[in-house]
Each structure stands twice: as structure tokens, then as C-alpha cells.
Design an enzyme around this catalytic site. Structure first.
Site, PDB file in Angstrom:
ATOM      1  N   ASP A 182       4.136   0.900  13.710  1.00 56.93           N
ATOM      2  CA  ASP A 182       3.353  -0.331  13.834  1.00 56.93           C
ATOM      3  C   ASP A 182       4.111  -1.518  14.417  1.00 56.93           C
ATOM      4  O   ASP A 182       3.480  -2.429  14.957  1.00 56.93           O
ATOM      5  CB  ASP A 182       2.736  -0.766  12.498  1.00 56.93           C
ATOM      6  CG  ASP A 182       1.667   0.194  12.014  1.00 56.93           C
ATOM      7  OD1 ASP A 182       1.017   0.834  12.871  1.00 56.93           O
ATOM      8  OD2 ASP A 182       1.487   0.313  10.803  1.00 56.93           O
TER       9      ASP A 182
ATOM     10  N   ASP B 191       0.796  -1.217   0.000  1.00 55.67           N
ATOM     11  CA  ASP B 191       0.000   0.000   0.000  1.00 55.67           C
ATOM     12  C   ASP B 191       0.834   1.275   0.000  1.00 55.67           C
ATOM     13  O   ASP B 191       0.332   2.337  -0.362  1.00 55.67           O
ATOM     14  CB  ASP B 191      -0.985   0.003   1.177  1.00 55.67           C
ATOM     15  CG  ASP B 191      -0.305  -0.191   2.526  1.00 55.67           C
ATOM     16  OD1 ASP B 191       0.935  -0.277   2.573  1.00 55.67           O
ATOM     17  OD2 ASP B 191      -1.033  -0.249   3.539  1.00 55.67           O
TER      18      ASP B 191
END
Length: 762
Positions: A435, A64
Site C-alpha cells: 500500500d 485491523d
């Protein structure tokens, strides 16, 4: 004018034939640098994986925000396909289509956000080089709905013809292998146009695929949702009646005269609460509800997304859940067209020894979440692959009683890096990731064995070492995802990051506020450490000082609200802090207990625009290593330097605009540290020079700069953070936004290092 572009029936676009993706031409570096990835192994969301049907062992992965990869079966690793591209937006991959006849040919739809450039990229050599056709229909490779698809499809009967289902502007077709595109005005859903909100998007046409002699397209906009079919190569279309009510078709797969469709009530990857799986008999147009049963006694949560059907054995189909947090996401496998299903998670174990960060400090790695990519190998359908929000898993025996999954990530580096530290002693590199917390790196060819745990952060925003005691570190970050209750966002280490202890700061009552608050719970406030490692300073609105490793805290005196002390890198008693609103410099000589205004000359007249307002942005005031009282200020008005503890600053005249600054080992015969910078030479407004955002090195305190990355190593110019190496001259580490960590050093040094390593082994 813009609306006319989008509604025109026929549009032909100029093609950029250079593989640098229509970026401004970049001058080659005048020194030869060797660039390589620092190994972590995946790490981010890969929305889909696409196997070639023209050649066994050939596959593509789209991410992405980190570009695309190709699996090279000869090298047994994934190869990044876009390192040479300068356009950042092209690293958000909306869709990939591999030619079903010619294994050399592949296409990509690239565009990260609706406000960014979009293009169709085409290659005749498996992605080694690209031809780029900019297009006006906007994409969203890193927006909601990025797991839909595939939107890009090739006509198997005439592979010169391609279709693309756009988010906002209906269906488009190319008859010349992607060189030009025109809108298919006969398609019933013309698109909803660009939404106004900054973060808003549309799903649009969620997938386009060929099945038998028919062409299908799914629409996942609530206004017009449904399945559409054309019997005459897109000239006429009709909506197929039936299927589930109030659900959106998100992905589809075809085999054996059947069309399998995954449905969800939202486009994901978050916000999906329900869904179904249906099968359409293409010849009779009869629907069957083949939704797998819930995993337990309670109602099923979440929906479905990834779906794949076997090219070898009609009736073999796999589907993945989406957002089933309770009990967990899973994959279902059927060999009878969905009449019965086998749930795989409870039959699975995972070997993540090659990428141990996937344990996240737990005893067992998670099965995964955001399973948008799911693929049965078309040449060997007992090989099943799926993508997650953190990795790619593969098993070679999907029908085993107990499935063994291993990460299939060799060569993939798809992460966003927030902070980097290369200390003067101990490990070569310590990193802070988005993350996945961060790592201690001791072997750049191996996924780190030490993750930053105790506590684990979702994002690690800052890591700072004590200048004269580099084994002492402090870090700050954000709470883990789905954390229950207040958790620490600060930590310190006494052994160069190998182990950590959490830090907490009591509630503080700030002048002007009614009640006391905890400022250590959000991750918005950083922490620093004195050069000798004795003092920790927490950046609350009134900074707090601890001299006993966080057992007690006291307010720092003499600073304005929201000041951010910076430690001298040699003298443990000295700290500095800027008042951006008044343009004043404060100094401390008692280990940050108190500050006074320093009579400083030469600072920019207006510093108000230099204060960072993002917790992930590096601070602009730097203390140089190994030289007491040496300060550098990265300002919008230029680069400023002081050698006397801030009493006098001088603007450094140079031909680049510095965005971020870091320090490396001095060049031979030099005392001052080598400077590295993320910066820009030239301006988009300049008629003489094109804008050149790049990585730079200066061996003479910023008077002259050498570009050290070249046109083969652009990485979308998605440079996010930079760190120089204090032990290896010329070595620099770059944290990118999506392409992981890359390391550069003079090629001559690399060759000498490799030869020395060979000699030591012999």
C-alpha cells in the site's frame, strides 16, 4: 455441536492467564538479542481511537492487522501492546473498551477473521499484561465492517459488567470483567450465523453503548437492521421506530441526552455510496435528520462512519464521511447538535514533515480516506483526532479559522512488509511495503525521507541489487491505487535507490497464445539483475533480457516456460533457473542470453510443490553473496546446498524447517555467510515438542540454529520476509504482516554501538 455452542444461553470459557495469549510455550533464545522497530510512522488502517474517560492523556488505538497501541503521555509516544503475543489472529482488533472509572483497566475483542481464533483480552495494567478468554463467537478485525463500533461496552454503573455485540451470533454479556461470557437471548437479533463464503462476513451488532440510564445497540445486518434499547440492563429490549429507511447504523455517540448515529448503505470501508446522520432525543424518542449538506453543487457521494460527541459541551458533535472520493472525504463539526455544520477539509492544512511518505510524491498530503475513527478528547474537546487508511491526524484547535493537522503516530508501526534488502554498500536497508510503495532507510529512528518513487507502486513486491555492484537495483510492484491507464510496474536505480527510472517491456507473443500481451502491467512478474549490473532479466513466461537499461529486450533462450532466472552474486555472466515440474536445474554462462540443462545431483526428487504461486512470496532458489557458484534451495523436503554452481547439492541436516532464508555478515573467523531463517522447530503433531515458529540464526551453514527472538518479541509470529545485514554481524531485519519492520541484533553489539555513538558526540 458447533451450532449448539453458539445458541447456548450460558457459556463459560477457560481463561489463559499468560500474556503470551495461550500460544505454545516458546523456549527462550540462548543468545541475548535486542529488538526494536524501524521507524516509518503508522502506515496502515486504524479503524478507531478510544480516549479514556478516567484519565486525561490516556488513549488506545486499534488496528485491523497490527494489534493495539496505548498513548503514553509521559513518553509522548504510542506503545505497542501485543508484541509478546504469539497468536496471529489476536492482532486483528475488533473493539476496545477502556474502563470509565479505573484507568488501569482495559479490554479488547481480538480476532482477525471468522475462521481464526477469537478472544476477549483484559488487562489491569493498561495493556502491559493480558489475561485471555477464548470465545466461540467469531470476529473480523480485518474484515469488511471493521470500522463499525465500538462493539465492546462497559456498564458505567457496574464496571464488572461488559457487553459485546458480535458479527454473527448476537449480543453477549459478562458479569465478571470478561472472564466468562453468556449470550443475551432476550436480544431480538440472534445473529445470522457464520457465512459460507471465504471472504463473506456479517456486520451483526455494529455498536453497543450506554447513554443516560439506557443501553443501546445498533444492528447493521439488513435482516434486522435498526436501533434497539434496553431499560433494564439488557433483560428486555425493544426496537426504536423511526430513523432513515434502507440505511445501516454504523457508529453512534451520546452526549447531553442525545444519541447521534452515523448511517451508511454499506458497512465499509469500501462500497459505501450513500448515508445520513440522525439524532435521537433519548427522553422523547424523537428523531431529527441532521445530515450535513454536500460539499459542492453536485449530489453527495459516499456515506458517514466516524462520529464523536463532546463530554464537556453538549451539542458539540463531529462526523466524518466515508468513501466520498469526489470531491474528497471530510469532517463536519457542529456546536448546536447538528443544526448547522462547519466543513473542515477546506479549512485545513497538514504538516507531514515528520512522516513525509504521506506526500506520495505529490506537493500536498491528502486529507485522508476511510475515516472510521473520529474522536473529540473528552477532557479537551478542541482537540480532534481522526484515523485514516494510512495515518492518524490530530489538531489542537478544531475551531481555528484554518486547522493545522499533524500525524499523531510516534511509536505506531502498522504496515505489511513484502520485501526487504540490506545491500553491501549504500543505505542500511531498502524496503518494499504493501500500500505505501517502500523506502530507503538511512536512519532507523526517523521516518524515511526517501520513498520509492518514479514510479510509485501500490505494493513493491521485489527489490534486488547487483551482487558486485550494489548501487544498481531493480524492483517490481503493482500499479498505484486508482491508477488511470497502463502504468509501469518495473523500475531500476543506479544510485542505491535514491532515484528511479521506469522500465517497460513490449508486448510478447508466447507459444500457445493467439495474441501478443504486455506482461509488465499487472505486477505479477518480477525482474532481476546480473552481479555486475549489466543485464536485466524480466520474468515474463519467456524471460526477457535487456543489456541497455530497458531500451530493448530479447527473449532468453533455452528455458522452459515460466522459468525464473537467479543471478550468481559474484560472476555477472552466470545465472541459474529451476524447472520445478521436471526437477531440473538450468545454467547460463553468457549473462542470461541462453541456458542449458545442468547435470545436477542431489536435488529433491519432486520440486513441483516448491514453485511459488504468489507474486509476493520470495523465490526458493538463492545465490549466496560473495561466493561464486554457491546456491541454496529452500524446499518442502528440506534445505539444500551447493558450492559448485549446482552440479552437486547436499541436504543440510538440521532441527528446523526453513520457510525463508537470507544471508548476513559471516561470524568472526568464518568465510561463509551467516544464515538467518524464518522457520519452525517441532510440529503441532509432535508429542515431544510444541510448534515453534521463530527467527533463527546459523553460523555454520545451517547445521545448527539459534533462536534469536524470544517470548517478549513474538509479534503474533506474523513474520513475512527476512533480510540479513551483510555489514553488521548478527543483525537481521524482519518484515511483519501488520507490525512494520523490526530489527534484531546481539545485545552486546547494540550496547557497544551505543557507547561508540556517545563517545563520538563527546
Amino acid at each position: 455441536m458447533f451450532k449448539q455452542l453458539f445458541t447456548s444461553a450460558l457459556l463459560t470459557f477457560t481463561t489463559c492467564t499468560t500474556f503470551s495469549a495461550c500460544a505454545a510455550s516458546a523456549a527462550p533464545a540462548s543468545d541475548d538479542y535486542h529488538w526494536r522497530s524501524v521507524t516509518v510512522g503508522a502506515g496502515g488502517f486504524a479503524p478507531d481511537i478510544i480516549f479514556s474517560r478516567a484519565e486525561k492523556g490516556l488513549a488506545y488505538l486499534r488496528t485491523d492487522m497490527g494489534g493495539a497501541y496505548r498513548w503514553d503521555s509521559g513518553q509522548q509516544r504510542w506503545l505497542p501492546l501485543q508484541d509478546q503475543m504469539a497468536e496471529s489472529s489476536y492482532f486483528g482488533i475488533e473493539s476496545i473498551a477502556a474502563d470509565p472509572r479505573n484507568p488501569e483497566r482495559v479490554y479488547m475483542a481480538a480476532g482477525m477473521y471468522k475462521g481464526a481464533p477469537a478472544a476477549i483480552l483484559r488487562s489491569d495494567d493498561r495493556g502491559e499484561h493480558w489475561q485471555v478468554t477464548p470465545v466461540p463467537f467469531r470476529m473480523g478485525g480485518n474484515e469488511d465492517g471493521r470500522g463499525l463500533g465500538e462493539r465492546l461496552a462497559i456498564d458505567p454503573q457496574n464496571t464488572d459488567i461488559l457487553y459485546f455485540g458480535s458479527r454473527h451470533d448476537g449480543l453477549w454479556r459478562s458479569r465478571d470483567r470478561g472472564a466468562s461470557w453468556h449470550k443475551v437471548t432476550a436480544f431480538p437479533h440472534a445473529g445470522l450465523g457464520l457465512p459460507e463464503g471465504r471472504r463473506s462476513t456479517h456486520a451483526g451488532i455494529s455498536f453497543v453503548l450506554f447513554a443516560e440510564q439506557w443501553l443501546f445497540a445498533g444492528v447493521a445486518d439488513r435482516n434486522g437492521t435498526g436501533l434497539y434499547r434496553s431499560d433494564d440492563s439488557g433483560e428486555h429490549w425493544k426496537k426504536i421506530a423511526g430513523g432513515p429507511d434502507k440505511l445501516l447504523p454504523v457508529q453512534a455517540a451520546a452526549a447531553g441526552g442525545q444519541l447521534y448515529i452515523a448511517y451508511s448503505d454499506n458497512i465499509g470501508p469500501n462500497g459505501v455510496t450513500g448515508g445520513a446522520v440522525y439524532k435521537l432525543d433519548i427522553a422523547s424518542q424523537q428523531w431529527s435528520d441532521i445530515t450535513p449538506p454536500p460539499q459542492g453543487d453536485g449530489p453527495a457521494e459516499g456515506g458517514f462512519m466516524g462520529i464523536s460527541a463532546s463530554a464537556q459541551h453538549p451539542g458539540t458533535v463531529a462526523v466524518a464521511t466515508m468513501n466520498r472520493w469526489h470531491p474528497h472525504d471530510t469532517i463536519y463539526l457542529s456546536h448546536d447538535g447538528g443544526d448547522s455544520w462547519r466543513e473542515l477539509e477546506k479549512r485545513s492544512r497538514r504538516d507531514v514533515s515528520a512522516t513525509p511518505y504521506l506526500y506520495w510524491g505529490n506537493d500536498e498530503a491528502d486529507f485522508g480516506w476511510w475515516i472510521a475513527g473520529l474522536a473529540l478528547n473528552p477532557f479537551q474537546d478542541d482537540e480532534l483526532v481522526y484515523t485514516t487508511g494510512a495515518t492518524v491526524y490530530r489538531t489542537g484547535d478544531a475551531d481555528a479559522q484554518q486547522l493545522l493537522w499533524k500525524p499523531w503516530v510516534e511509536g505506531i508501526e502498522q504496515t505489511a512488509i513484502i520485501t526487504l534488502l540490506s545491500p553491501a554498500a549504500g543505505p542500511q536497508l531498502i524496503s518494499g511495503f504493501g500500500d505505501i510503495s517502500g523506502f530507503v532507510h538511512s536512519d532507523f529512528d526517523r521516518s524515511p525521507q526517501l520513498m520509492l518513487t518514479g514510479p510509485v507502486f501500490a505494493n513493491t513486491n521485489t527489490i534486488i541489487d547487483a551482487g558486485s555492484a550494489p548501487q544498481i537495483l531493480v524492483r517490481s510492484g503493482t500499479p498505484p491505487h486508482r491508477a488511470e491507464g497502463p502504468v509501469p510496474t518495473l523500475a531500476w536505480s543506479s544510485n542505491a535507490g535514491r532515484t528511479w527510472q521506469p522500465l517497460t517491456v513490449p508486448a510478447l507473443k508466447i507459444p500457445g497464445e493467439k495474441t501478443a500481451q504486455r506482461y509488465d502491467l499487472t505486477g505479477d512478474n518480477a525482474i532481476t539483475v546480473s552481479a555486475d549490473g549489466d543485464a536485466f532479466v524480466f520474468m515474463a513466461p519467456v524471460p526477457q533480457l535487456s543489456r541497455d537499461r530497458g531500451r530493448s529486450w530479447q527473449p532468453v533462450k533455452g528455458l522452459p516456460l515460466h522459468a525464473h532466472p537467479v543471478a550468481d552474486r559474484v560472476d555477472g555472466k552466470k545465472f541459474y533457473a529451476l524447472d520445478f515440474s521436471r526437477g531440473e536445474l538450468y545454467a547460463s554462462t553468457d549473462g542470461a542470453a541462453s541456458f542449458t540443462v545442468l547435470e545436477s545431483r542431489g536435488l529433491p526428487s519432486d520440486l513441483s510443490g516448491d514453485r511459488p504461486h504468489n507474486r509476493e512470496k520470495p523465490w526458493p532458489l538463492h545465490a549466496a553473496p560473495g561466493r561464486e557458484g554457491e546456491l541454496w534451495l529452500v524446499s518442502r523436503q528440506g534445505l539444500f546446498h551447493s558450492t559448485d554452481g549446482g552440479r552437486q547439492f547436499a541436504r543440510v541436516d538440521s532441527d528446523i524447517t526453513v520457510e525463508q532464508l537470507t544471508f548476513g555478515k559471516p561470524a568472526a573467523g568464518k568465510q561463509a555467510a551467516t544464515l538467518f531463517a524464518i522457520g519452525q522447530r517441532g510440529s503441532e503433531l509432535s508429542s515431544e515438542h510444541s510448534s515453534e515458529r521463530a527467527i533463527w540464526r546459523s553460523d555454520d551453514s545451517g547445521r545448527h540454529w539459534l533462536r534469536v527472538n524470544d517470548s517478549r518479541h513474538e509479534y503474533g509470529r506474523r513474520f513475512r520476509v527476512i533480510a540479513g545485514d551483510p555489514r553488521h554481524y548478527g543483525r537481521v531485519y524482519i518484515g511483519t504482516d501488520g507490525r512494520g519492520i523490526v530489527m534484531g541484533e546481539p545485545a552486546a553489539i547494540t550496547v557497544q554501538t551505543e557507547l561508540s555513538a556517545q563517545d563520538s558526540r563527546q
